[in-house]
Design a protein around this motif. Structure first.
Motif, PDB file in Angstrom:
ATOM      1  N   VAL A 245       0.864  -1.182   0.000  1.00  0.00           N
ATOM      2  CA  VAL A 245       0.000   0.000   0.000  1.00  0.00           C
ATOM      3  C   VAL A 245       0.898   1.230   0.000  1.00  0.00           C
ATOM      4  CG1 VAL A 245      -1.760   1.283   1.259  1.00  0.00           C
ATOM      5  CG2 VAL A 245      -1.807  -1.216   1.264  1.00  0.00           C
ATOM      6  N   GLU A 246       0.723   2.081  -1.000  1.00  0.00           N
ATOM      7  CA  GLU A 246       1.477   3.341  -1.109  1.00  0.00           C
ATOM      8  C   GLU A 246       0.474   4.469  -1.268  1.00  0.00           C
ATOM      9  OE1 GLU A 246       3.930   2.590  -4.491  1.00  0.00           O
ATOM     10  OE2 GLU A 246       5.504   1.643  -3.297  1.00  0.00           O
ATOM     11  N   GLY A 247       0.175   5.143  -0.151  1.00  0.00           N
ATOM     12  CA  GLY A 247      -0.817   6.209  -0.186  1.00  0.00           C
ATOM     13  C   GLY A 247      -2.194   5.641  -0.449  1.00  0.00           C
ATOM     14  N   SER A 248      -2.796   6.023  -1.573  1.00  0.00           N
ATOM     15  CA  SER A 248      -4.122   5.527  -1.923  1.00  0.00           C
ATOM     16  C   SER A 248      -4.070   4.396  -2.952  1.00  0.00           C
ATOM     17  CB  SER A 248      -4.981   6.669  -2.466  1.00  0.00           C
ATOM     18  OG  SER A 248      -4.407   7.172  -3.655  1.00  0.00           O
ATOM     19  N   HIS A 249      -2.874   3.972  -3.325  1.00  0.00           N
ATOM     20  CA  HIS A 249      -2.701   2.917  -4.331  1.00  0.00           C
ATOM     21  C   HIS A 249      -2.312   1.597  -3.669  1.00  0.00           C
ATOM     22  CE1 HIS A 249      -2.866   5.593  -7.839  1.00  0.00           C
ATOM     23  NE2 HIS A 249      -2.339   6.491  -7.006  1.00  0.00           N
ATOM     24  N   VAL A 250      -2.880   0.500  -4.188  1.00  0.00           N
ATOM     25  CA  VAL A 250      -2.584  -0.843  -3.687  1.00  0.00           C
ATOM     26  C   VAL A 250      -2.101  -1.702  -4.848  1.00  0.00           C
ATOM     27  CG1 VAL A 250      -3.505  -2.885  -2.551  1.00  0.00           C
ATOM     28  CG2 VAL A 250      -4.378  -0.642  -1.925  1.00  0.00           C
ATOM     29  N   THR A 251      -1.014  -2.433  -4.611  1.00  0.00           N
ATOM     30  CA  THR A 251      -0.500  -3.377  -5.605  1.00  0.00           C
ATOM     31  C   THR A 251      -0.264  -4.709  -4.908  1.00  0.00           C
ATOM     32  OG1 THR A 251       0.629  -1.561  -6.741  1.00  0.00           O
ATOM     33  CG2 THR A 251       1.284  -3.801  -7.334  1.00  0.00           C
ATOM     34  N   ALA A 252      -0.737  -5.781  -5.515  1.00  0.00           N
ATOM     35  CA  ALA A 252      -0.497  -7.126  -4.998  1.00  0.00           C
ATOM     36  C   ALA A 252       0.301  -7.903  -6.036  1.00  0.00           C
ATOM     37  CB  ALA A 252      -1.809  -7.833  -4.698  1.00  0.00           C
ATOM     38  N   TYR A 253       1.378  -8.536  -5.580  1.00  0.00           N
ATOM     39  CA  TYR A 253       2.211  -9.370  -6.431  1.00  0.00           C
ATOM     40  C   TYR A 253       2.000 -10.817  -5.993  1.00  0.00           C
ATOM     41  CZ  TYR A 253       4.516  -4.900  -7.177  1.00  0.00           C
ATOM     42  OH  TYR A 253       4.783  -3.590  -7.467  1.00  0.00           O
ATOM     43  N   CYS A 254       1.559 -11.674  -6.915  1.00  0.00           N
ATOM     44  CA  CYS A 254       1.264 -13.066  -6.592  1.00  0.00           C
ATOM     45  C   CYS A 254       2.082 -13.992  -7.481  1.00  0.00           C
ATOM     46  CB  CYS A 254      -0.216 -13.374  -6.784  1.00  0.00           C
ATOM     47  SG  CYS A 254      -1.302 -12.415  -5.712  1.00  0.00           S
ATOM     48  N   ARG A 255       2.586 -15.072  -6.876  1.00  0.00           N
ATOM     49  CA  ARG A 255       3.305 -16.112  -7.615  1.00  0.00           C
ATOM     50  C   ARG A 255       2.707 -17.457  -7.242  1.00  0.00           C
ATOM     51  NH1 ARG A 255       6.798 -19.942  -8.151  1.00  0.00           N
ATOM     52  NH2 ARG A 255       8.380 -19.933  -9.755  1.00  0.00           N
ATOM     53  N   ASN A 256       2.361 -18.235  -8.258  1.00  0.00           N
ATOM     54  CA  ASN A 256       1.750 -19.543  -8.047  1.00  0.00           C
ATOM     55  C   ASN A 256       2.800 -20.639  -8.243  1.00  0.00           C
ATOM     56  OD1 ASN A 256       0.103 -21.730  -7.792  1.00  0.00           O
ATOM     57  ND2 ASN A 256      -0.995 -21.426  -9.695  1.00  0.00           N
ATOM     58  N   PRO A 257       3.238 -21.297  -7.145  1.00  0.00           N
ATOM     59  CA  PRO A 257       4.246 -22.359  -7.285  1.00  0.00           C
ATOM     60  C   PRO A 257       3.650 -23.736  -7.558  1.00  0.00           C
ATOM     61  CG  PRO A 257       3.844 -21.951  -4.973  1.00  0.00           C
ATOM     62  CD  PRO A 257       2.975 -20.977  -5.748  1.00  0.00           C
ATOM     63  N   TYR A 258       2.334 -23.849  -7.622  1.00  0.00           N
ATOM     64  CA  TYR A 258       1.679 -25.147  -7.737  1.00  0.00           C
ATOM     65  C   TYR A 258       1.218 -25.424  -9.170  1.00  0.00           C
ATOM     66  CZ  TYR A 258       1.754 -24.690  -2.736  1.00  0.00           C
ATOM     67  OH  TYR A 258       2.165 -24.516  -1.452  1.00  0.00           O
ATOM     68  N   PRO A 259       0.984 -26.710  -9.519  1.00  0.00           N
ATOM     69  CA  PRO A 259       0.604 -27.042 -10.894  1.00  0.00           C
ATOM     70  C   PRO A 259      -0.822 -26.658 -11.273  1.00  0.00           C
ATOM     71  CG  PRO A 259       0.819 -29.039  -9.575  1.00  0.00           C
ATOM     72  CD  PRO A 259       1.259 -27.904  -8.719  1.00  0.00           C
ATOM     73  N   GLU A 260      -1.697 -26.446 -10.280  1.00  0.00           N
ATOM     74  CA  GLU A 260      -3.071 -26.052 -10.596  1.00  0.00           C
ATOM     75  C   GLU A 260      -3.166 -24.526 -10.647  1.00  0.00           C
ATOM     76  OE1 GLU A 260      -2.481 -28.106  -7.921  1.00  0.00           O
ATOM     77  OE2 GLU A 260      -2.966 -29.988  -8.908  1.00  0.00           O
TER      78      GLU A 260
ATOM     79  N   GLY B  94      -5.126  -1.532  -7.629  1.00  0.00           N
ATOM     80  CA  GLY B  94      -6.376  -0.845  -7.335  1.00  0.00           C
ATOM     81  C   GLY B  94      -6.079   0.383  -6.498  1.00  0.00           C
ATOM     82  N   ARG B  95      -7.139   1.166  -6.196  1.00  0.00           N
ATOM     83  CA  ARG B  95      -6.908   2.380  -5.424  1.00  0.00           C
ATOM     84  C   ARG B  95      -8.179   2.871  -4.763  1.00  0.00           C
ATOM     85  NH1 ARG B  95      -6.124   7.854  -8.445  1.00  0.00           N
ATOM     86  NH2 ARG B  95      -6.606   8.403  -6.331  1.00  0.00           N
ATOM     87  N   CYS B  96      -7.992   3.735  -3.798  1.00  0.00           N
ATOM     88  CA  CYS B  96      -9.069   4.489  -3.166  1.00  0.00           C
ATOM     89  C   CYS B  96      -8.859   5.953  -3.556  1.00  0.00           C
ATOM     90  CB  CYS B  96      -9.000   4.362  -1.641  1.00  0.00           C
ATOM     91  SG  CYS B  96      -9.357   2.724  -1.003  1.00  0.00           S
ATOM     92  N   TRP B  97      -9.859   6.802  -3.304  1.00  0.00           N
ATOM     93  CA  TRP B  97      -9.673   8.223  -3.554  1.00  0.00           C
ATOM     94  C   TRP B  97      -8.758   8.821  -2.496  1.00  0.00           C
ATOM     95  CZ3 TRP B  97     -10.655  10.566  -7.880  1.00  0.00           C
ATOM     96  CH2 TRP B  97     -11.601  10.015  -8.744  1.00  0.00           C
ATOM     97  N   LYS B  98      -8.901   8.350  -1.269  1.00  0.00           N
ATOM     98  CA  LYS B  98      -8.054   8.833  -0.163  1.00  0.00           C
ATOM     99  C   LYS B  98      -7.306   7.653   0.437  1.00  0.00           C
ATOM    100  CE  LYS B  98      -9.041  13.278   0.128  1.00  0.00           C
ATOM    101  NZ  LYS B  98      -8.079  14.328   0.203  1.00  0.00           N
ATOM    102  N   GLU B  99      -7.341   7.498   1.757  1.00  0.00           N
ATOM    103  CA  GLU B  99      -6.565   6.468   2.448  1.00  0.00           C
ATOM    104  C   GLU B  99      -7.163   5.073   2.274  1.00  0.00           C
ATOM    105  OE1 GLU B  99      -8.079   9.007   4.144  1.00  0.00           O
ATOM    106  OE2 GLU B  99      -6.428  10.423   4.268  1.00  0.00           O
ATOM    107  N   VAL B 100      -6.278   4.077   2.381  1.00  0.00           N
ATOM    108  CA  VAL B 100      -6.669   2.671   2.317  1.00  0.00           C
ATOM    109  C   VAL B 100      -6.736   2.136   3.749  1.00  0.00           C
ATOM    110  CG1 VAL B 100      -5.951   0.371   1.540  1.00  0.00           C
ATOM    111  CG2 VAL B 100      -5.597   2.350   0.064  1.00  0.00           C
ATOM    112  N   ARG B 101      -7.862   1.524   4.107  1.00  0.00           N
ATOM    113  CA  ARG B 101      -7.994   0.905   5.429  1.00  0.00           C
ATOM    114  C   ARG B 101      -7.376  -0.491   5.433  1.00  0.00           C
ATOM    115  NH1 ARG B 101     -13.709   0.921   7.978  1.00  0.00           N
ATOM    116  NH2 ARG B 101     -13.096   3.095   8.201  1.00  0.00           N
TER     117      ARG B 101
END
Length: 134
Positions: A69-84, A119-126
């Motif tokens: 979370v950086e200010g009002s912006h959210v970034t999620a980084y995901c890595r799938n180590p499984y075969p499904e 994703g993002r909010c207009w102001k702060e992220v809870r």
């Protein structure tokens, strides 16, 4: 000269190990009296702990995700180590009552694949989290 000496040492160790020391053996070669190395019936079976096989539904599943979370912006980084494949979605709860919470579209994270969700909010992220679905 070091290579032939190492090869000789490896062959010596390979040939010096007794053949009954293999870990895959299920019968005892003990011929003495008593029940040493047997299951108590004298038939020579070793005690083994049964291995429980997991049903298909209980195999490990789910991409490993890191949320930033950086200010009002959210970034999620995901890595799938499984075969499904794992279908991941980013959910954002905004701090202000008038700011609309966001549930992002699901993205497929295939085997050994990395995905980035934003994703993002207009102001702060809870709070922000990632959900998983097969």
């Amino acid at each position: 000269m070091a290579a032939p000496a190492a090869l000789l040492a490896a062959l010596t160790l390979l040939l010096a190990v007794p053949s009954d020391a293999a870990s895959h053996s299920t019968r005892s070669t003990h011929t003495g009296h008593g029940t040493h190395g047997t299951d108590g019936t004298g038939n020579g079976l070793h005690a083994r702990v049964p291995v429980e096989k997991r049903p298909v539904d209980e195999r490990p599943f789910g991409a490993a995700c890191r949320t930033v979370v950086e200010g009002s912006h959210v970034t999620a980084y995901c890595r799938n180590p499984y075969p499904e494949p794992d279908h991941v979605g980013l959910h954002i709860e905004c701090d202000r009552w008038w700011d609309i919470d966001a549930d992002g579209a699901r993205v497929e994270a295939g085997p050994a694949q990395n995905v980035r969700l934003t994703g993002r909010c207009w102001k702060e992220v809870r709070s922000a989290w990632v959900s998983h679905r097969k």
